[in-house]
Design an enzyme around this catalytic site. Structure first.
Site, short mmCIF file in Angstrom:
data_model
loop_
_atom_site.label_atom_id
_atom_site.label_comp_id
_atom_site.label_asym_id
_atom_site.label_seq_id
_atom_site.Cartn_x
_atom_site.Cartn_y
_atom_site.Cartn_z
N THR A 1 52.79 22.98 49.65
CA THR A 1 54.02 22.47 49.04
C THR A 1 55.05 22.08 50.10
O THR A 1 55.71 21.04 49.99
CB THR A 1 54.63 23.52 48.10
OG1 THR A 1 53.74 23.74 47.00
CG2 THR A 1 55.97 23.08 47.57
N ASP B 1 52.49 17.45 44.22
CA ASP B 1 52.55 17.85 45.63
C ASP B 1 51.19 18.05 46.27
O ASP B 1 50.97 17.70 47.42
CB ASP B 1 53.41 19.10 45.80
CG ASP B 1 52.87 20.31 45.04
OD1 ASP B 1 52.08 20.13 44.11
OD2 ASP B 1 53.27 21.45 45.38
N HIS B 2 50.24 18.61 45.53
CA HIS B 2 48.90 18.87 46.08
C HIS B 2 47.96 19.19 44.93
O HIS B 2 48.37 19.24 43.77
CB HIS B 2 48.92 20.01 47.10
CG HIS B 2 49.55 21.28 46.60
ND1 HIS B 2 48.92 22.10 45.67
CD2 HIS B 2 50.74 21.87 46.86
CE1 HIS B 2 49.69 23.14 45.41
NE2 HIS B 2 50.80 23.02 46.10
N GLU C 1 54.48 20.52 40.42
CA GLU C 1 53.66 21.52 41.10
C GLU C 1 52.19 21.42 40.71
O GLU C 1 51.83 21.43 39.54
CB GLU C 1 54.19 22.92 40.79
CG GLU C 1 53.33 24.06 41.30
CD GLU C 1 53.21 24.07 42.82
OE1 GLU C 1 52.11 24.35 43.31
OE2 GLU C 1 54.22 23.80 43.49
N HIS D 1 51.46 26.45 38.34
CA HIS D 1 51.02 26.99 39.63
C HIS D 1 49.82 27.90 39.42
O HIS D 1 49.72 28.62 38.43
CB HIS D 1 52.17 27.78 40.29
CG HIS D 1 51.99 28.00 41.76
ND1 HIS D 1 51.00 28.82 42.26
CD2 HIS D 1 52.68 27.53 42.83
CE1 HIS D 1 51.08 28.83 43.58
NE2 HIS D 1 52.09 28.05 43.95
#
Length: 725
Positions: A305, A483-484, A261, A422
């Site tokens: 995501t 993911d990003h 994440e 996150h």
């Protein structure tokens, strides 16, 4: 005297409308608190919007009755509009009790499908406090029938009625503005129905969903079966064959996909205060058993995501606006990794994720993708401080997944979605590594980012140790990907000095270059590992993995990406907004940047202009092909030879462990799960973690809800423990 004036005002038409609005407000709050439980874990801004948002919407809708002068029209219309508001609340309450989500317009229009789940249990889903949704209506009707409540013949002026409408619209816009300040692109991203309801209310969520459903429906209805021919033609031209050096080198192995994440490439090998931020990931990245990539970019759009997941599983992009998962995922046709691997090589599949199953609409999307099992938050103890607002903490997710993982039939394709790293990257003190001193950038986000990076790194180290002790390691491959981005562009100038950059010379291209995320494929025993410098992105993962796993005819599947290990690939990385990156140049906001000098090309040559136009065409063609596939749901018109379309109705994610045990029983001596191989003994004791919450008793509080939308009332039939197909 004051009581009389209040009584007279309530008898007026304006007073009557206000009374109905306040009743709608009270009943909405009752539902929010007692049924939806939206105030639990809500932010301060969300508290404000939830308190305010029912009022302007109710005035806007019920207040329409003020435009009717005749009392014989005013009162029936106002009550009908009031009843419509109540019905919307009640329907969502009933639906939410069963599915832990709000009713979409497509569900309302297709009630026969919902009724399959609600029909028999409709009465059981009722609650004693439901009577208060309708009790006042019975009282109103009684008062009118017995003439205790008289019709007021004095109409409200049109100017006053218009003022009510104007005030309501202004208040709605104010609520939207407040919401957008805390959650930018709230409407366009569409990532969670609960979030929309928290900020804007059920009425606005329903209205917005109706517009979205209409747009999606028009696009899908306009599609023709011949549209897929253009896509197939593009695939045939764009597809690259597997490299002979890598083809099938991981055939038959279990596949672990670990979703890192918000993890960016710059975290790898980065030292802060002479300490590595991610020491374990660094060791994997540089291992002789790992093929790593240092020019691998995230290509997500507003779906973030969910877009990343979609690209990895299907090799198609997310939507230009919103999330494919959230807006179309419930009824979308996918040709995804879990179903392809199952049909090609007999793989079983599962997802492990410590958040609610409905987040990003995963509980529906995964069924359409062919995932056999989904172990969401309801399968884990997320009580107390064991979870963040986004789900079970990573160390606990990996540790607590063992009882389910060890029952999966091998070979399997298992995805772990981590959440602790996150935004806003605020770890509980007990989870911080006391030996790691983070940066002092002046930004809490940046400094917290490296602390949560460290925690995630430790959790993966613990999981790898378990894999080695349990025997799974040697017969598996582990795919790790970011993911990003984690640090947004607004924080990059605070980040710059940590990376040895000058914040005063920071450019748009620097932002683009930071879109690199980790991607590595760890193959135990491979011994030919290296760092691959090819330029690629998340769209390329699926064809790369299929070739490594020895899937023969990958050209028949609709994949927009290209094998990252092929020397015939095109190194143009398309971003979701139309920008792109190549090894030599980046095209960002219509500006050309030289990647060697990191400077804008002020006067590009004709040759460079021609090359940029050619690369732009490549990127835009890939994006337009993806939009055509997904917005029109074109895969419903094409079934690859030998591939059986997934039937989502055959999947149910309740009782996952019981289903796996039943499958083990049915297979008997042929069962290939780790539990059976280990002599019918659990490997749970092999797992070691330093998570302070591990093994602590379950408490009555939780930062997230623990609900599986597929879970019944505890009285499931024997059929409910039959293995998913």
């Amino acid at each position: 005297m004051k009581q009389k004036r209040l009584s007279d005002w309530l008898k007026s038409r304006m007073g009557f409308i206000t009374m109905l609005v306040l009743l709608v407000w009270a009943k909405t709050q009752m539902a929010n608190i007692m049924d939806f439980k939206l105030y639990e874990g809500a932010s301060f801004v969300q508290w404000i919007t939830m308190v305010i948002n029912p009022i302007p919407i109710a005035f806007l809708t019920i207040g329409l009755a003020l435009y009717f002068k005749s009392p014989k029209l005013f009162y029936p219309i106002s009550l009908i509009l009031y009843i419509a508001n109540l019905a919307l609340i009640q329907l969502n309450v009933i639906y939410y009790r069963e599915f832990t989500d709000f009713m979409s317009v497509s569900v309302m229009l297709g009630y026969d499908k919902v009724n399959q789940g609600l029909g028999a249990s409709g009465f059981a889903l009722s609650n004693i406090h439901d009577i208060f949704f309708w009790l006042d209506l019975v009282i109103f009707i009684g008062l009118f029938l017995f003439k205790k409540l008289k019709l007021n013949t004095q109409a409200v002026s049109r100017l006053k009625a218009f003022s009510v409408t104007s005030f309501s619209l202004l208040a709605c816009m104010t609520v939207l503005m407040i919401s957008e300040m805390e959650r930018p692109q709230l409407i366009t991203r569409q990532f969670d129905s609960k979030m929309l309801v928290k900020y804007l209310g059920i009425d606005v969520y329903t209205a917005f969903d109706a517009v979205r459903a209409r747009n999606v429906s028009e696009l899908k209805n306009s599609a023709k079966s011949s549209d897929i021919d253009k896509v197939r033609e593009y695939i045939n031209e764009h597809n690259v064959p597997a490299s002979a050096e890598y083809k099938g080198i991981a055939k038959g192995r279990n596949v672990f996909v670990i979703h890192l994440e918000s993890t960016q490439q710059f975290s790898l090998d980065l030292k802060i205060n002479n300490q590595e931020v991610t020491p374990f990931l660094n060791s994997v990245y540089h291992s002789k058993d790992t093929i790593g990539f240092d020019n691998f970019f995230n290509q997500v759009g507003q779906g973030k995501t969910s877009d990343a997941e979609n690209m990895l599983e299907t090799s198609t992009f997310g939507l230009p606006q919103g999330s494919l998962f959230a807006t179309q995922g419930s009824n979308h046709t996918f040709q995804a990794m879990p179903s392809i691997l199952k049909q090609e090589q007999g793989y079983s599949s599962a997802v492990f994720h410590g958040n609610n199953a409905s987040f990003w609409n995963r509980n529906n999307v995964y069924k359409n993708m062919g995932y056999q099992y989904f172990f969401d938050a309801s399968y884990f103890d997320t009580s107390g401080d064991k979870a963040t607002g986004y789900g079970l903490k990573d160390k606990l997710l990996f540790a607590d997944s063992v009882p389910y993982l060890e029952r999966l039939q091998q070979p399997f394709y298992a995805k772990y979605i981590t959440v602790t790293n996150h935004f806003p990257f605020t770890l509980d003190d007990e989870d911080k590594d006391p030996n790691f001193q983070t940066s002092d950038s002046g930004s809490k986000v940046v400094d917290g980012y490296f602390e949560s990076n460290r925690y995630m790194d430790e959790s993966i180290n613990e999981f790898f140790e378990y894999l080695k002790k349990s025997g799974l390691y040697d017969n598996s491959i582990v795919v790790l990907y970011g993911d990003h981005y984690g640090i947004s562009n607004s924080e990059n100038k605070s980040l710059a000095p940590v990376l040895g950059k000058d914040p005063d010379n920071w450019t748009a291209n620097d932002n683009t270059q930071l879109q690199r995320v980790p991607f590595m494929i760890h193959i135990p025993g491979y011994q030919k590992g290296h760092i691959n410098h090819t330029y690629g992105g998340e769209i390329d993962v699926m064809p790369t993995l299929l070739h490594l796993l020895g899937v023969e005819d990958t050209k028949k599947y609709v994949q927009l990406g290209q094998d990252l290990l092929s020397n015939k690939r095109t190194q143009v990385v398309a971003m979701r907004d139309g920008d792109f990156v190549t090894p030599e140049y980046s095209y960002v906001n219509s500006v050309i940047y030289d990647n060697k000098t990191d400077e804008a090309v002020e006067e590009p040559s004709q040759e460079l202009k021609a090359q940029i136009e050619k690369d732009k065409e490549i990127a835009h063609k890939q994006l337009s092909m993806s939009d055509s596939i997904n917005q029109k749901d074109l895969l419903r018109f094409y079934t690859p030879e030998g591939f059986k379309p997934v039937e989502a109705k055959d999947y149910n994610y309740s009782n996952g462990l019981e289903k796996l045990k039943e499958l083990e029983k049915q297979r008997g001596d042929n069962s290939r799960d780790l539990y059976t191989i280990n002599g019918n003994k659990s490997t749970k004791s092999l797992y070691e973690t330093d998570a302070p919450q591990y093994g602590t008793p379950r408490s009555n509080s939780s930062r997230i809800q623990q609900v599986n939308p597929d879970q019944g009332d505890g009285n499931e039939s024997q059929e409910s423990i039959q293995p998913n197909p």
